[in-house]
Design an enzyme around this catalytic site. Structure first.
Site: not given
Lengths: 398, 367, 398, 367
Positions: C126-129, C244, C383-385
């Site tokens: 995956q090339g996202y971040s 989902e 992230s959870n934030e």
């Protein structure tokens, strides 16, 4: 590094203790210990006892009647008084208005008002918050419009603690509606007996009515009741809010409340064994005790820094947050300790001289109301959220 | 697998919610809850006529429900409306009687004509298997009871008390008319509304048939199981409302020129409240499932898990709801404060979060 | 309301269990159970076993090779596989790219890539971040400039899990630098063997190197490797992120990890008594167990809603947060359980076939590295934030 | 009352901080900590020459410090620099020997020429008053020791091990040369840097004077007290750095066009970290005061309070520091991750937060 007090300070502590033993009426300390309601007369009684000894305004300069104590002496006194279950002094005149007058008031104002605070002639209350201006205090709307030698005040204040007893209120009012939020505010002293002042109690969730709304309708206030300069009130207000209060952590009061909690835990059993031997209860108790012992030292560190002239900054916010968290944790555990007997609500039992049959263990019925009442600690006096904003501003600087 | 309540139960919930909204909105609820009788006889009678009490019992006991999910649905609505009517007494006494094979006594309870209260706890704490201080001794053909019972919900309103007392056969259960000679009740308000009372029994003489269970353990266990489920569901209902009120307040209250719900620190806190309340809902569902399908320690463990969960989550929700409201959240005038009080005090009924966590552990060891 | 599965679903569960007993190699499940490192061949082995059974792409439509399972069946399978300590399937091709291709790709792309995912020909990453675009994904800078029939890609991706094994990478790239942040992004498939692609491992705090940086220097990518429309990539990216995933709560994996934790607690003593009898340890264990049982039902409620066609919204954020909190709590307690023996670090012991003398109780030495590694759960995958921001947006709506 | 360290101690701290910053910046620290020997002999020797070890002991033992605040100052700096040099061994063995009236043996330890390690814990857990599995039996004029010791810090580097072993006199202490016949050490890296080892003793024969304490309880208690204070102070130092790094990251890392320190949810979390670290500092100050002024249970309670506090606060600080950094906080390359590991693993040395909370409770009951 030395946590111990000097021999002189220990001698002073002994003197304070001796004074408390001799002069603090047991009737009052019993009421405080048991969480009963103090009447106006109760509060005035203790106020007068301290004034007679010259220890009432312990943070005022000597020329205005202070005892000339060091920061450490004040901390010792506050701590000992709280541990002896002395009534808390009503702070509005003594610790809020007086420092503002001493720093920003006219000499005439100081000479008029300060002695009347000391001798109890004037009972003050605070007119800061408004229904639309809580954490965002600067958005206040109560207006004061100059009309000859008077300001005409209209608006509403709220959360006015003990306002029902007050002779005077110090208010933040808007004198320049065109200025930016913080720039058009003035600091005004208002006689509560003025026509157009109306006080309405706010009943809190514990059934208590110690706070009030105060309404102003065309109240005429003489211009000489302005403190400092017109439109500079925000400066005075901030000074008042950040005014270094050695007692903000409430270590003494928490220590006294913790002692009472521990006595409760020792006197009760649960499931047939001492409550203090229940491993989860014991762990809750120990965590609080350790947190409090840490807090006591944190508080002394701040006191010592203040004694060396350090300015209170993030420290006072830190003490406020942690101090209130600990106090609230104590009241929560005190409630929890009584199990089913925390539910009965006998408001009469909160008043002196109640002779009804007790319901459950002694003091069980004040535990839940006290817990609920103490939720205010993290809301009033600059909410803990506002304090975290302040800390973050200081340390992260954004 | 189906997480929708059945059509019947949804109708029951809707009816109950509508009735309580109309007949017992929070100001009228408060007037009754903090008033002389501590509940509204009219609301109680109306709900009985709607069949709400019958929904708490199976057909064999004269009701038309009685499953865990029936109890959940009814008590969640009770929590949502902060109802102070004497449902918990009807539920516990009724289930105790049914478990003790005395379902024949339930008819007036289900009709709402006989208010009943479970008088089990005692002023003096005792160990889990210790005898009751309240004692029943044979007296001619009947019995004589002496002792005291603590914090009996709606004791003053109750016509009949189901009293646990030590006999030579163990812990027996007695149905005691509250107006019997020797019964005295010191009533008082509860801090969260409603009334309770201290019951004293001095030389109360009863006929032989007043003893409805010689060995009351199974009956008391049934009452306890029903009570834990009911209180957990009630807490859930009250938490849902407190959460919704707080969300609404975040949306509308402005400070610094914006709704306070714009402040990220508060956003994250309400998000945490939301997800913990969802977890509490799952705990109550698990408890209802256990009530219906599990036995013994398995059932009791999942019930204790639920009571623990709503105790811990309840403290979070009540404290956060007040804190996020600020001063106004502490006022008597704002309904929220009464929700916060009720949520908090449920942790004082039938064992608190710590006690149920430890019971959960002990039952797991025994298993 | 009924928590129980239908007889058909229970029969399906039995079938899955039987399959796992027969087909899941003990060598692999042992490695997973003990927290050892899986090699590329290990992962491929399990991939191939599932593919042979037709159960690999269990959420794909049947026409592309899915088994035609219901949402509930998928949840049952995922749960059972995790509880049996089956290796986690590498999700990048199967569960991330494939759904995007199925919804937004061309038929040609689907026919080309999907079978190769199934048979293991292509390993995707995956090339996202990017270093400057973490939670703020839309600020990504990697550029793709059209040059005839190619895009020329320059930039850097990071946190590319298992990129060292990958044949292909799907990337978000900026194709219109003048558009607003989210509007100039495209979704591009890039052959890792293309000239100008360089992979550098990132060593994590536990010494592990499962994530990578991927650098692109004038990498030429054929235009047919564009998915969907140019500059619409953000739509596809969001679809992928919110796609989902019934397994996001990780209930099965947490249940398996919890079983292992309980076994550890039963096998150890502390201060001379069974660790599981230590009241504070027992309380920590019980809190997690209850939280997990609640989570299992919360997860099923979401699964059931999805089965009825409900759209995942705040629910999937909720499952992500709570699921990762529980998993992290388990790994923290597992670390804590081993006391002093959590400190020895024997990285060789994380590899299959290690024959050195064990240090302390079995598996003690993997507890701390696993704990540290699992801190990623609340950071990666949104992230959870960020998840709390999403929840708050949904419920408060501001 | 004075919360400034004395001039001497401030100088010591400054010197130590400067030396470690120059000689053991984190990249060099890591090279040593994760390298073959697990520490840097050059750094160790340099620090010994600066007198750092001497600061840990009173004059009566040949040092020039040894008070609780000396230990606090030194170990806070050790924590700030993540020093992996064998100070804890020197501290514990030295204080054990001094308490056992064998201060005469301290000179080479204080000079840094003899590296020592306390070998007390055993692979098999045992009860608080249970005998050691390691046993020493009379052997001619001397002793013979058999047994095993667990996770002995820097065991490979140590020339001497102070070994606790059961004898007819109770728990005795023996100084065992690590190259004695029958001593074998299985060394390994620690997850947080440095090395430890499993020590096996098989028929190790010693002369009579190797037994430095017949009843080792007082000596072990002194070693434990010093270790609890030292580890608490070390944790504090490491937390201070982790906190400062996180604050700096919040100031400089940008997302959504602004430094992430602008996000209120993160602001409130770092504020909480700040105030808990201040509380931890107070706990360490209390422990240092207890080390100097209190005896027995009073002292041990305040030491356990500190170890509990840094354990609980350490978990908060380490986890929040990583989380607020995001992925980069998990990388080996970023110094923060090594601070997080060290802070976490201190809770695994000499008893964790739960054990010390329970010890605190037990000591309070006994009092």
């Amino acid at each position: 590094m030395d946590l111990r007090f000097t021999p002189e300070e220990e001698a002073f502590r002994d003197e304070v203790r001796q004074f408390l033993v001799e002069k603090l009426p047991t009737r009052l300390s019993d009421k405080v210990r048991r969480g009963l309601h103090l009447t106006k007369a109760d509060m005035e009684e203790w106020h007068a006892i301290l004034n007679a000894r010259g220890w009432l305004a312990n943070h005022w300069p000597e020329r205005y009647g202070g005892p000339g104590w060091s920061v450490v002496q004040r901390a010792i006194f506050d701590d000992e008084a709280a541990r002896a279950f002395a009534p808390r002094l009503v702070p509005f005149g003594l610790s809020m208005l007086a420092p503002v007058l001493i720093k920003y008031g006219s000499e005439e104002q100081r000479r008029h008002y300060l002695p009347r605070i000391l001798d109890g002639t004037d009972w003050w209350c605070q007119g800061y918050s408004e229904p639309g201006a809580g954490s965002d205090l600067a958005s206040l709307k109560t207006s004061a419009v100059r009309d000859g030698n008077h300001y005409v005040v209209n608006g509403q204040k709220t959360w006015t603690t003990l306002g029902q007893y007050a002779d005077w209120i110090f208010c933040l009012v808007r004198t320049d509606p065109t200025a930016k939020a913080q720039e058009g505010i003035s600091f005004l002293l208002i006689d509560m007996k003025s026509p157009g002042v109306e006080v309405r109690p706010i009943v809190l969730l514990d059934g208590d009515a110690e706070v009030n709304e105060v309404f102003f309708t065309d109240v005429r206030v003489p211009v000489e009741n302005l403190v400092g300069e017109e439109n500079k009130g925000w400066t005075y207000a901030k000074y008042l809010l950040t005014y270094e209060r050695t007692n903000i952590a409430g270590v003494g009061a928490s220590a006294a409340a913790f002692d009472r909690l521990r006595a409760t835990a020792s006197s009760l059993t649960r499931g047939g064994r001492p409550l203090a031997d229940d491993p989860l209860f014991a762990a809750r108790l120990a965590r609080i005790e350790i947190d409090l012992a840490n807090m006591a030292t944190t508080n002394l560190r701040v006191v010592a820094a203040a004694a060396h002239g350090g300015a209170p900054g993030a420290e006072s916010s830190m003490l406020k947050i942690k101090g209130t968290e600990i106090r609230q944790a104590i009241t929560a555990l005190q409630r929890r300790a009584f199990g089913i007997y925390a539910q009965p609500f006998v408001p009469e039992a909160l008043e002196e001289g109640y002779n009804g049959a007790p319901v459950g263990p002694e003091d069980a019925n004040t535990a839940a109301p006290t817990y609920f009442n103490m939720r205010k600690l993290s809301i009033f006096g600059g909410s803990n959220e506002v304090q975290k904003n302040i800390i973050s501003k200081m340390i992260v600087g954004l | 697998m189906d997480f929708q309540h059945s059509e019947d139960r949804r109708m029951l919930a809707d009816t109950l919610r509508r009735f309580l909204a109309e007949q017992a909105p929070v100001d009228r609820r408060n007037a009754a809850a903090y008033g002389d009788s501590g509940y509204s006889p009219a609301v109680w009678q109306g709900l009985a006529e709607l069949g709400v009490i019958g929904a708490l019992f199976p057909e064999a006991a004269g009701g038309f429900g009685g499953s865990g999910f029936d109890i959940m649905v009814v008590f969640e609505e009770i929590g949502r409306a902060l109802s102070v009517e004497p449902f918990l007494g009807a539920l516990t006494v009724g289930h105790a009687l049914a478990a003790g094979r005395r379902a024949d006594l339930l008819e007036p309870i289900i009709a709402g004509t006989s208010i009943v209260a479970l008088a089990d706890a005692e002023p003096q704490d005792r160990g889990p298997d210790a005898p009751y201080a309240t004692r029943a001794t044979p007296d001619g053909d009947g019995w004589r009871i002496d002792g005291a019972k603590a914090v009996v919900a709606q004791a003053e309103a109750a016509a009949l008390l189901l009293v646990s007392a030590q006999t030579v056969d163990g812990a027996s259960l007695f149905l005691v008319p509250s107006d019997a000679a020797g019964v005295s009740i010191q009533g008082y308000a509860n801090v969260d509304g409603g009334r309770s009372g201290e019951v004293r029994l001095s030389g109360v003489t009863l006929t032989a048939d007043a003893r409805v269970a010689a060995d009351g353990r199974a009956a008391l266990a049934a009452a306890e199981a029903a009570a834990l489920l009911a209180l957990s569901a009630e807490a859930l209902g009250a938490m849902e409302v407190a959460k919704a009120m707080t969300i609404e307040y975040l949306r509308t209250r402005k400070q610094f020129g914006v709704p306070i719900g714009k402040f990220q620190a508060l956003q994250h806190r309400i998000a945490t409240v939301l997800l913990e309340v969802e977890q509490a809902r799952s705990a109550v569902i698990n408890a209802a499932d256990a009530f219906d399908h599990d036995q013994g320690a398995d059932r009791d463990r999942r019930l204790s898990a639920a009571k623990y969960t709503v105790g811990a989550t309840g403290q979070l929700v009540a404290e956060e709801a007040i804190q996020l409201h600020g001063g106004i959240g502490m006022t008597w005038e704002l309904p929220l404060s009464h929700y916060a009080k009720r949520i908090t005090m449920i942790d004082h009924q039938m064992g608190d979060q710590d006690q149920h966590l430890q019971r959960y552990i002990a039952l797991g060891r025994a298993a």
